[in-house]
Design a protein around this motif. Structure first.
Motif, PDB file in Angstrom:
ATOM      1  N   HIS A  47     108.886  63.891  19.028  1.00 31.38           N
ATOM      2  CA  HIS A  47     108.191  63.795  20.324  1.00 31.38           C
ATOM      3  C   HIS A  47     107.324  62.554  20.449  1.00 31.38           C
ATOM      4  O   HIS A  47     106.968  62.150  21.556  1.00 31.38           O
ATOM      5  N   LYS A  48     107.009  61.909  19.319  1.00 32.22           N
ATOM      6  CA  LYS A  48     106.285  60.646  19.381  1.00 32.22           C
ATOM      7  C   LYS A  48     107.247  59.465  19.399  1.00 32.22           C
ATOM      8  O   LYS A  48     106.841  58.303  19.369  1.00 32.22           O
ATOM      9  N   THR A  49     108.549  59.784  19.456  1.00 34.48           N
ATOM     10  CA  THR A  49     109.607  58.777  19.404  1.00 34.48           C
ATOM     11  C   THR A  49     110.543  58.944  20.604  1.00 34.48           C
ATOM     12  O   THR A  49     111.755  58.795  20.488  1.00 34.48           O
ATOM     13  N   TYR A  50     109.970  59.341  21.748  1.00 29.55           N
ATOM     14  CA  TYR A  50     110.689  59.485  23.022  1.00 29.55           C
ATOM     15  C   TYR A  50     111.674  60.652  23.027  1.00 29.55           C
ATOM     16  O   TYR A  50     112.480  60.780  23.934  1.00 29.55           O
ATOM     17  N   GLY A  51     111.586  61.520  22.005  1.00 32.92           N
ATOM     18  CA  GLY A  51     112.442  62.694  21.950  1.00 32.92           C
ATOM     19  C   GLY A  51     111.674  63.957  22.293  1.00 32.92           C
ATOM     20  O   GLY A  51     110.486  63.920  22.633  1.00 32.92           O
ATOM     21  N   PRO A  52     112.324  65.125  22.193  1.00 31.64           N
ATOM     22  CA  PRO A  52     111.697  66.406  22.553  1.00 31.64           C
ATOM     23  C   PRO A  52     110.611  66.827  21.569  1.00 31.64           C
ATOM     24  O   PRO A  52     110.580  66.373  20.424  1.00 31.64           O
ATOM     25  N   THR A  53     109.758  67.733  22.029  1.00 28.27           N
ATOM     26  CA  THR A  53     108.758  68.329  21.142  1.00 28.27           C
ATOM     27  C   THR A  53     109.422  69.406  20.283  1.00 28.27           C
ATOM     28  O   THR A  53     110.522  69.880  20.581  1.00 28.27           O
ATOM     29  N   GLY A  54     108.717  69.792  19.217  1.00 26.41           N
ATOM     30  CA  GLY A  54     109.217  70.866  18.356  1.00 26.41           C
ATOM     31  C   GLY A  54     110.329  70.456  17.420  1.00 26.41           C
ATOM     32  O   GLY A  54     111.015  71.307  16.855  1.00 26.41           O
ATOM     33  N   VAL A  55     110.515  69.148  17.237  1.00 28.57           N
ATOM     34  CA  VAL A  55     111.569  68.652  16.354  1.00 28.57           C
ATOM     35  C   VAL A  55     111.000  67.551  15.468  1.00 28.57           C
ATOM     36  O   VAL A  55     110.239  66.700  15.922  1.00 28.57           O
ATOM     37  N   GLY A  56     111.383  67.580  14.218  1.00 29.64           N
ATOM     38  CA  GLY A  56     111.045  66.510  13.293  1.00 29.64           C
ATOM     39  C   GLY A  56     112.081  66.485  12.197  1.00 29.64           C
ATOM     40  O   GLY A  56     113.056  67.236  12.218  1.00 29.64           O
TER      41      GLY A  56
END
Length: 394
Positions: A212-221
């Motif tokens: 989510h800090k990389t222009y993607g969705p939250t709840g994912v890493g």
């Protein structure tokens, strides 16, 4: 011009300068989430019907793309988590707990402090903290002293400080860490959106990534684990999709990465994360760096003109975030007034209370930029900031 790719900016009047907290999402990411839920919504790695196979294929493609993105050796080194916090806690609880000494830096996020407290580690009692210099730079001399006194340790360091934007020299940290037979984990939450990561070149043992800090969705890493350590990393959770064979006597796990991904994953958002990575690759880090460097320098120069401003980090050792205070004015009060003027920044301790206490402050105002920000955004912010200062002084 890049704002046109992000629906948020079409639907909001906010000047968004809180990118260290989370970035906005391009349309391609949103489209991919909708496509999964409307066209082939199925569970992965289980059923063998068409939609399930497609979901699994799309899910695994993200792993492949991320592996290439950070130059990992193999897909097995990429484990999906719900974010950097879970990745750090996972390694802390199943790998690093065996080490007598943990070494962290002075400017860590709470997510790289509290997991060690959960193991009853405190300063000089199983936990050592590297000093910072006056400009918030990492003190390599003190770091080596700690390693000499505590070889065979586990080192866990942020790549870029979320509170100040200070960037650590991870390659140098890794070299020293391994010199003293220790392991290195890196909190990369603030990194991947802004510059290239090559885990082999950095020679890190663990690297935690945020979507989510990389222009993607939250709840994912994701968690990168160096291949030779995968067998040493014990299973974190067990259940569906982790199992090779089970009876009432024992459970045999699958190999990595699947034995670390128990239960139904955040399928739609993992799939959409690859669209964020593709989007970044399309633009290119060279372009991103050029834009962000120009806006960052402009922000720094405009802030320096403001009377009674206190700046905490230098441009030379930092990227994209500026933290500051105005003498005799509470940072939270400024944040509230800026919000009333539709400016999104963050005010407070930024989940980094120890460094704030060391600096003898309650918190800061943090402006964090992304490549879609413009000089006009900075001008709007500076005008609003001056107005807020005037209001609070009257």
């Amino acid at each position: 011009m890049y704002k046109n790719d992000f629906p948020f900016f079409k639907n909001s009047s906010v000047t968004y300068l809180d990118n260290a907290a989370t970035t906005q999402k391009p349309q391609a990411v949103l489209n991919k989430i909708l496509e999964y839920y409307t066209n082939y919504c199925s569970n992965t790695h289980r059923s063998n019907h068409g939609d399930a196979n497609k979901a699994t294929k799309e899910f695994e493609e993200t792993r492949t793309i991320l592996k290439e993105f950070i130059n990992a050796k193999d897909e097995s080194e990429i484990i999906f988590t719900k974010g950097v916090t879970e990745s750090l806690n996972m390694v802390a609880s199943i790998f690093a707990k065996e080490f007598k000494t943990i070494i962290i830096s002075s400017i860590e996020h709470h997510s790289n402090i509290t997991p060690w407290h959960m193991q009853n580690r405190t300063l000089h009692q199983g936990l050592e903290v590297v000093n910072i210099k006056e400009n918030l730079e990492f003190d390599f001399e003190h770091f080596e002293e700690l390693l000499k006194a505590n070889p065979n340790s586990f080192v866990s360091i942020t790549h870029v400080s979320n509170a100040f934007g200070v960037k650590h020299n991870i390659k140098k940290i890794a070299k020293l860490t391994h010199k003293y037979n220790s392991y290195l984990m890196v909190d990369g939450a603030q990194s991947l959106a802004h510059f290239e990561i090559d885990v082999q070149d950095l020679d890190v043992d663990f690297y935690a990534i945020s979507s989510h800090k990389t222009y993607g969705p939250t709840g994912v890493g994701a968690l990168y684990v160096k291949q030779e350590l995968l067998e040493k990393l014990k299973t974190y959770q067990t259940g569906g999709a982790t199992i090779n064979d089970v009876n009432f006597q024992r459970s045999l796990m699958l190999s990595s990465p699947y034995k670390f991904e128990a239960g139904t994953q955040n399928i739609a958002d993992v799939i959409a994360f690859k669209e964020a990575l593709k989007y970044i690759k399309n633009i290119g880090y060279k372009t991103i760096h050029t834009i962000e460097e120009e806006i960052y320098s402009y922000l720094h120069n405009e802030l320096k003109k403001i009377e009674n401003i206190i700046l905490y980090n230098n441009v030379e050792n930092s990227i994209v975030s500026k933290s500051f205070n105005i003498k005799d004015i509470n940072s939270e009060d400024i944040g509230i007034l800026l919000d009333k003027m539709h400016i999104a920044v963050r005010a407070g301790h930024h989940c980094a209370q120890p460094i704030m206490k060391k600096l003898n402050i309650d918190g800061t105002i943090r402006v964090s930029i992304a490549f879609y920000n413009t000089k006009e955004d900075i001008d709007i912010f500076i005008k609003a900031l001056k107005k807020a200062i005037t209001m609070l002084k009257d």
